[in-house]
Motif scaffolding. Structure first.
Motif, PDB file in Angstrom:
ATOM      1  N   MET A 127       0.834  -1.205   0.000  1.00  0.00           N
ATOM      2  CA  MET A 127       0.000   0.000   0.000  1.00  0.00           C
ATOM      3  C   MET A 127       0.873   1.261   0.000  1.00  0.00           C
ATOM      4  SD  MET A 127      -1.045   2.675   2.063  1.00  0.00           S
ATOM      5  CE  MET A 127      -0.554   2.104   3.674  1.00  0.00           C
ATOM      6  N   TRP A 128       1.908   1.290   0.850  1.00  0.00           N
ATOM      7  CA  TRP A 128       2.734   2.486   1.021  1.00  0.00           C
ATOM      8  C   TRP A 128       3.367   2.923  -0.299  1.00  0.00           C
ATOM      9  CZ3 TRP A 128       7.930   3.502   0.265  1.00  0.00           C
ATOM     10  CH2 TRP A 128       8.424   4.692   0.819  1.00  0.00           C
ATOM     11  N   LEU A 129       3.899   1.967  -1.048  1.00  0.00           N
ATOM     12  CA  LEU A 129       4.545   2.341  -2.297  1.00  0.00           C
ATOM     13  C   LEU A 129       3.528   2.595  -3.404  1.00  0.00           C
ATOM     14  CD1 LEU A 129       7.250   2.863  -3.633  1.00  0.00           C
ATOM     15  CD2 LEU A 129       7.306   0.466  -4.334  1.00  0.00           C
ATOM     16  N   ALA A 130       2.450   1.831  -3.418  1.00  0.00           N
ATOM     17  CA  ALA A 130       1.441   1.994  -4.473  1.00  0.00           C
ATOM     18  C   ALA A 130       0.842   3.398  -4.464  1.00  0.00           C
ATOM     19  CB  ALA A 130       0.342   0.952  -4.328  1.00  0.00           C
ATOM     20  N   VAL A 131       0.582   3.950  -3.265  1.00  0.00           N
ATOM     21  CA  VAL A 131      -0.025   5.280  -3.201  1.00  0.00           C
ATOM     22  C   VAL A 131       0.971   6.373  -3.551  1.00  0.00           C
ATOM     23  CG1 VAL A 131      -1.793   4.609  -1.533  1.00  0.00           C
ATOM     24  CG2 VAL A 131       0.411   5.445  -0.694  1.00  0.00           C
ATOM     25  N   ARG A 132       2.225   6.034  -3.653  1.00  0.00           N
ATOM     26  CA  ARG A 132       3.233   6.991  -4.116  1.00  0.00           C
ATOM     27  C   ARG A 132       3.586   6.767  -5.578  1.00  0.00           C
ATOM     28  NH1 ARG A 132       3.163   6.384   0.991  1.00  0.00           N
ATOM     29  NH2 ARG A 132       3.842   8.042   2.405  1.00  0.00           N
ATOM     30  N   SER A 133       3.412   5.546  -6.019  1.00  0.00           N
ATOM     31  CA  SER A 133       3.725   5.222  -7.411  1.00  0.00           C
ATOM     32  C   SER A 133       2.633   5.682  -8.369  1.00  0.00           C
ATOM     33  CB  SER A 133       3.925   3.713  -7.540  1.00  0.00           C
ATOM     34  OG  SER A 133       4.018   3.320  -8.883  1.00  0.00           O
ATOM     35  N   ASN A 134       1.352   5.622  -7.925  1.00  0.00           N
ATOM     36  CA  ASN A 134       0.262   5.923  -8.853  1.00  0.00           C
ATOM     37  C   ASN A 134       0.366   7.321  -9.451  1.00  0.00           C
ATOM     38  OD1 ASN A 134      -0.480   7.358  -6.528  1.00  0.00           O
ATOM     39  ND2 ASN A 134      -2.080   5.890  -5.983  1.00  0.00           N
ATOM     40  N   VAL A 135       0.736   8.309  -8.663  1.00  0.00           N
ATOM     41  CA  VAL A 135       0.854   9.668  -9.178  1.00  0.00           C
ATOM     42  C   VAL A 135       2.039   9.785 -10.136  1.00  0.00           C
ATOM     43  CG1 VAL A 135       2.317  10.522  -7.283  1.00  0.00           C
ATOM     44  CG2 VAL A 135       0.804  12.096  -8.515  1.00  0.00           C
ATOM     45  N   ARG A 136       3.053   8.977  -9.923  1.00  0.00           N
ATOM     46  CA  ARG A 136       4.228   9.003 -10.801  1.00  0.00           C
ATOM     47  C   ARG A 136       3.920   8.350 -12.149  1.00  0.00           C
ATOM     48  NH1 ARG A 136       5.913   9.274  -5.584  1.00  0.00           N
ATOM     49  NH2 ARG A 136       7.876  10.406  -5.180  1.00  0.00           N
ATOM     50  N   VAL A 137       3.082   7.314 -12.128  1.00  0.00           N
ATOM     51  CA  VAL A 137       2.645   6.710 -13.394  1.00  0.00           C
ATOM     52  C   VAL A 137       1.792   7.705 -14.176  1.00  0.00           C
ATOM     53  CG1 VAL A 137       1.262   4.864 -14.422  1.00  0.00           C
ATOM     54  CG2 VAL A 137       2.744   4.368 -12.469  1.00  0.00           C
ATOM     55  N   PRO A 480      -3.842  -2.305  -9.603  1.00  0.00           N
ATOM     56  CA  PRO A 480      -4.368  -1.155  -8.866  1.00  0.00           C
ATOM     57  C   PRO A 480      -3.542   0.117  -9.035  1.00  0.00           C
ATOM     58  CG  PRO A 480      -3.490  -2.814  -7.362  1.00  0.00           C
ATOM     59  CD  PRO A 480      -3.573  -3.441  -8.718  1.00  0.00           C
ATOM     60  N   VAL A 481      -2.224  -0.024  -9.236  1.00  0.00           N
ATOM     61  CA  VAL A 481      -1.411   1.176  -9.469  1.00  0.00           C
ATOM     62  C   VAL A 481      -1.847   1.857 -10.766  1.00  0.00           C
ATOM     63  CG1 VAL A 481       0.908   1.995 -10.048  1.00  0.00           C
ATOM     64  CG2 VAL A 481       0.583   0.423  -8.130  1.00  0.00           C
ATOM     65  N   SER A 482      -2.077   1.068 -11.822  1.00  0.00           N
ATOM     66  CA  SER A 482      -2.540   1.623 -13.100  1.00  0.00           C
ATOM     67  C   SER A 482      -3.928   2.230 -12.963  1.00  0.00           C
ATOM     68  CB  SER A 482      -2.550   0.528 -14.173  1.00  0.00           C
ATOM     69  OG  SER A 482      -1.270  -0.024 -14.346  1.00  0.00           O
ATOM     70  N   ASP A 483      -4.798   1.542 -12.223  1.00  0.00           N
ATOM     71  CA  ASP A 483      -6.159   2.035 -11.992  1.00  0.00           C
ATOM     72  C   ASP A 483      -6.132   3.372 -11.257  1.00  0.00           C
ATOM     73  OD1 ASP A 483      -8.861   2.301 -11.699  1.00  0.00           O
ATOM     74  OD2 ASP A 483      -9.164   0.495 -10.519  1.00  0.00           O
ATOM     75  N   ASN A 484      -5.327   3.457 -10.205  1.00  0.00           N
ATOM     76  CA  ASN A 484      -5.210   4.696  -9.442  1.00  0.00           C
ATOM     77  C   ASN A 484      -4.598   5.812 -10.270  1.00  0.00           C
ATOM     78  OD1 ASN A 484      -4.741   4.551  -5.868  1.00  0.00           O
ATOM     79  ND2 ASN A 484      -6.339   3.656  -7.105  1.00  0.00           N
ATOM     80  N   ALA A 485      -3.633   5.473 -11.113  1.00  0.00           N
ATOM     81  CA  ALA A 485      -3.005   6.488 -11.958  1.00  0.00           C
ATOM     82  C   ALA A 485      -4.037   7.123 -12.887  1.00  0.00           C
ATOM     83  CB  ALA A 485      -1.870   5.863 -12.776  1.00  0.00           C
ATOM     84  N   GLN A 486      -4.903   6.288 -13.450  1.00  0.00           N
ATOM     85  CA  GLN A 486      -5.961   6.817 -14.305  1.00  0.00           C
ATOM     86  C   GLN A 486      -6.913   7.696 -13.498  1.00  0.00           C
ATOM     87  OE1 GLN A 486      -8.767   3.991 -15.966  1.00  0.00           O
ATOM     88  NE2 GLN A 486      -8.876   5.134 -17.883  1.00  0.00           N
ATOM     89  N   GLY A 487      -7.212   7.281 -12.264  1.00  0.00           N
ATOM     90  CA  GLY A 487      -8.097   8.071 -11.424  1.00  0.00           C
ATOM     91  C   GLY A 487      -7.515   9.424 -11.086  1.00  0.00           C
ATOM     92  N   ILE A 488      -6.238   9.454 -10.727  1.00  0.00           N
ATOM     93  CA  ILE A 488      -5.582  10.728 -10.396  1.00  0.00           C
ATOM     94  C   ILE A 488      -5.527  11.630 -11.621  1.00  0.00           C
ATOM     95  CG2 ILE A 488      -3.336  11.724  -9.791  1.00  0.00           C
ATOM     96  CD1 ILE A 488      -2.954   9.346  -7.893  1.00  0.00           C
ATOM     97  N   ALA A 489      -5.239  11.036 -12.775  1.00  0.00           N
ATOM     98  CA  ALA A 489      -5.181  11.825 -14.007  1.00  0.00           C
ATOM     99  C   ALA A 489      -6.528  12.455 -14.314  1.00  0.00           C
ATOM    100  CB  ALA A 489      -4.730  10.938 -15.163  1.00  0.00           C
ATOM    101  N   GLU A 490      -7.600  11.687 -14.159  1.00  0.00           N
ATOM    102  CA  GLU A 490      -8.927  12.195 -14.482  1.00  0.00           C
ATOM    103  C   GLU A 490      -9.396  13.229 -13.465  1.00  0.00           C
ATOM    104  OE1 GLU A 490     -13.231  10.104 -14.981  1.00  0.00           O
ATOM    105  OE2 GLU A 490     -11.623   9.331 -16.266  1.00  0.00           O
TER     106      GLU A 490
END
Length: 801
Positions: A127-137, A480-490
């Motif tokens: 979880m810790w890294l995923a929530v930091r990676s999603n914005v970077r993706v 989930p990292v890819s899913d979150n990245a799309q969410g942050i982008a949108e």
């Protein structure tokens, strides 16, 4: 099923008491394996630095990512505090269970906490890294559509860069999974030597119990938010999935991390730990002293090849999609694993069973070559992983016919979408079950006339499957990292056009990788449960030899399925899987209903949300999901732990063995059905959103959204939670088996203890289910005292309308 326990079985059980010791050569080998485990953790640290070195994007993207991080941290902190109570209680209960000596009893309880702690750490790191990676993706994809004045990057290079960040994030979680699992098992073997299998029962139980709670709790959180966001946002308001005007979007993104990242990471870690437990218990019986080291050698090879596989996932311009690169990394890792295992087998093992030290006369006189048994068994596990990967991909990828057929049914409405998805799941479950069954049977045949060698071969097939776990976990976290990245982008509005399409494509690949990893996790669960079933039989044999039961007890010690009491156990085992699944899905339904009412309330009372003049109250939805998820944890957890206890102490060891068999059979089919149906519905929705059959906003789109909301609790709550459920029940049975035999048969038989333990277990289960049902099936019912606060307020007709 095995027949009655004979005097010969008692002699064999007594032979086991002459436990092998750990020779200097094997001790050195286990030390090397521990170093390999530490190397995996070191590589994880390197990958963390690589991921965090990437650009975080715009201030708006950072703000949204920060909100997701805050919500995920808050949820896991509250969850761990809640689970701490269960961990402390289980620690002391394990101290009460029979053991050969005090050292075993203390070690089992201590390493229960270690296993639970390692499972928690693996989930938290994910979880810790995923929530930091999603914005970077998301920031990497933004380079495809830069702001005015900024240079435009090559689209293919942008896609590859974004995918690399997401997959390396998964690689970190994969390395923690295999590193901590292998390290824990190695330390136990080094410290406890011949007693290691008994101590490892506690290690595996801790990992499995915590993983089940994290899987159920995280699954309820993520799917309640997801379903609520989709139903109000997409269907009722006609706004995009991750539109910032939807109050459930932050909770949805938080849920992806606490459910898919933390939950699945813990799930696969416990699969790893539990398989090692079963392999070492049976290895001690079948291979003597070598059986305490060889089962660790195979996954150690998997750690090394996982390192290769993670770096091998490097997209190329000629690749058809991101899935091509991921498949390439997976198969490179699998092939190298098979080659290295062949080398290790022929270097480490002797050419005959007679040369194995510390085994019984039954096995030392067995014809054949242990190297052939070991190599073929491990190969079966590796091949099974590859076949499950391909089979699951066929039923869930957007480019394959099954998902395209579901997409076509959207033209006739949501009912046909739901029906076609259910049909797909039912059909795919059969093929997966046949593959897993053939693998178990193939491993079984390797044992010839020895049931213990056959069971150990099944466990070795499981360790072969473990060689792929590092890459499998990376594949899962990628989703989930890819899913979150799309969410942050949108939500940020800072990624448009080609950059947004890059993230959409990655999200579709992520849906497939999540489905594949669920399929392989199910296969791992079945192999582990089958191997644990053999460990359970070994525990029964040993306990019976100590109890000296009378001849009149023979019928109750018989594991023959033709006995009516054993058939009852079989039915109860299958029934528990159905009840557990129903409780999980119903929990999502209740919590999602509360989210729907809350999001509707905000749109109604704050009309400025739609024109961006007012900001939604994201925190309220996060709070609803958190409270509901934690409140719903107790009932499934109590069911998993207490049901085997109730069956064992009330109906006996034969019924308990049948109970486990029924649970394994029903759980395999149910888990695959739920996972594949949900994955296919999700990707059918993506297919329509890509412009097919009317595209976004069409009636076909609404139909697939409804199918997806039905599939959400299928694939991300109930389905995956069955994996740890099977292993928790098997481990509970393994742990209580000596007590069941002691108080049921022979000189220490005590009917009062049996009735008391069974009665307390049954009353607790019934009470927990009753309390759960009192929360109400229909959200918003008057007098629903168990519902969440927003649900009770939402009975206002104006809100409901």
């Amino acid at each position: 099923m095995a027949g009655p326990l004979t005097p010969h079985t008692h002699d064999f059980a007594r032979n086991l008491a002459a436990s092998p010791v750990l020779t200097d050569g094997n001790r050195n080998l286990v030390l090397v394996i521990a170093v390999v485990a530490l190397a995996a953790l070191a590589l994880a640290a390197v990958l963390v630095r690589q991921v965090l070195a990437a650009d975080e994007g715009t201030d708006k993207m950072k703000e949204i990512a920060s909100a997701v991080q805050e919500g995920a941290n808050a949820y896991l902190a509250r969850q761990f505090r809640t689970l701490g109570v269960f961990a402390v209680a289980a620690f002391f209960l394990l101290m009460l269970l029979p053991a050969d000596n005090t050292s075993q009893r203390i070690g089992r309880s201590v390493f229960f906490l270690v296993g639970a702690g390692f499972s928690a750490v693996t989930g938290y790191i994910g979880m810790w890294l995923a929530v930091r990676s999603n914005v970077r993706v998301a920031a990497a994809a933004r380079a495809a559509t830069p702001a005015p004045g900024e240079p435009k990057a090559d689209l293919t290079a942008v896609s590859h860069r974004a995918m690399k960040i997401a997959f390396r994030t998964g690689g970190v979680v994969g390395m923690f999974t295999v590193g901590l699992g292998l390290l824990g098992a190695s330390v136990v073997v080094l410290v406890y030597k011949a007693d290691a299998p008994k101590v490892l029962e506690g290690f595996g139980f801790g990992a499995a119990l915590l993983a089940m709670f994290m899987r159920v709790g995280g699954g309820i959180f993520t799917k309640a938010a997801d379903v609520g966001a989709d139903l109000v946002g997409k269907v009722e308001q006609g706004i995009p999935e991750d539109d910032p005007r939807n109050a459930a979007t932050i909770a949805d993104n938080v849920g992806d991390n606490v459910g898919d990242c933390a939950g699945m990471a813990a799930d696969l870690f416990e699969s790893y730990a539990v398989m090692l437990v079963a392999a070492l218990i049976l290895g001690k019986v079948a291979f003597g002293d070598s059986g305490l080291a060889f089962p660790l050698l195979i996954p150690a090879i998997g750690v090394l090849t996982a390192m290769v596989g993670i770096f091998a996932v490097a997209p190329r311009r000629a690749d058809r999609s991101g899935m091509t690169a991921i498949n390439r990394g997976f198969f490179i890792s699998a092939v190298i694993s098979l080659v290295l295992v062949a080398v290790a087998v022929y270097v480490y093992l002797p050419s005959s069973y007679a040369d194995l030290k510390g085994v019984s006369s039954d096995i030392s006189g067995h014809p054949g070559d242990p190297r052939v048994l070991a190599l073929v068994a491990v190969a079966i596990g590796i091949v099974l992983a590859a076949l499950i990967q391909q089979l699951t991909g066929y039923f869930t990828e957007t480019t394959r016919r099954p998902v395209q057929d579901i997409g076509k049914t959207s033209l006739t409405g949501p009912a046909t979408v739901v029906l076609s998805g259910i049909a797909l799941g039912l059909e795919s479950a059969v093929y997966s079950a046949v593959l897993i069954g053939l693998s178990v049977y193939g491993a079984f045949l390797l044992g010839g006339t020895s049931v213990w060698l056959a069971l150990f071969a099944v466990a070795l097939a499981g360790t072969g499957l473990l060689t792929t776990v590092g890459v499998i976990v990376a594949m899962d976290t990628f989703g989930p990292v890819s899913d979150n990245a799309q969410g942050i982008a949108e939500m940020s509005g800072d990624v448009h056009g080609e950059g947004a399409q890059v993230l959409t494509d990655l999200d579709a690949v992520g849906n497939t990788t999540k489905a594949i990893t669920k399929g392989i996790a199910i296969a791992t669960a079945v192999l582990a449960a089958t191997a644990l079933f053999g460990s359970f039989k070994e525990a029964i044999d040993t306990a019976v030899a100590k109890a000296h039961p009378a001849a009149s007890d023979a019928r109750w010690l018989n594991l023959d399925i033709s006995q009516p009491n054993n058939l009852v156990g079989l039915l109860l085992g299958a029934a528990v899987v159905f009840l557990f699944s129903g409780l999980a899905i119903n929990a999502v339904s209740r919590s999602a209903g509360a989210v729907v009412f809350e999001v509707r309330r905000q749109f109604r009372e704050h009309p400025g949300i739609m024109d961006y003049t007012e900001k939604p109250e994201y925190g309220r939805v996060v709070d609803i999901c958190t409270k509901d998820a934690l409140r719903e944890l107790a009932t499934p957890g109590l069911l998993a732990v207490l049901a085997p206890i109730a069956v064992g102490f009330s109906l006996g060891v034969g019924s308990l063995a049948s109970y486990l068999a029924g649970a394994i059979g029903a759980g395999t089919l149910m888990a695959v059905f739920l996972a594949n149906s949900g994955g296919a519905w999700d990707n059918a929705k993506k297919l329509v959103e890509d412009g097919h059959y009317g595209g976004k906003g069409s009636e076909a789109h609404a139909a697939t959204v409804i199918g997806d909301t039905v599939g959400d609790p299928f694939k991300d709550t109930a389905g995956p939670a069955i994996n740890p459920l099977l292993k928790v029940m098997n481990l509970v049975a393994l742990l209580i088996a000596p007590a069941v035999v002691k108080f049921s048969y022979g000189q220490d038989a005590n009917l009062g203890v049996r009735i008391g333990v069974a009665a307390v277990s049954i009353v607790t289960i019934v009470g927990a289910v009753y309390v759960s049902k009192r929360r109400g099936i229909a959200v918003g019912d008057e007098g629903d005292e168990g519902g969440s606060e927003p649900t009770r307020r939402s009975t206002d007709p104006a809100v409901v309308s």
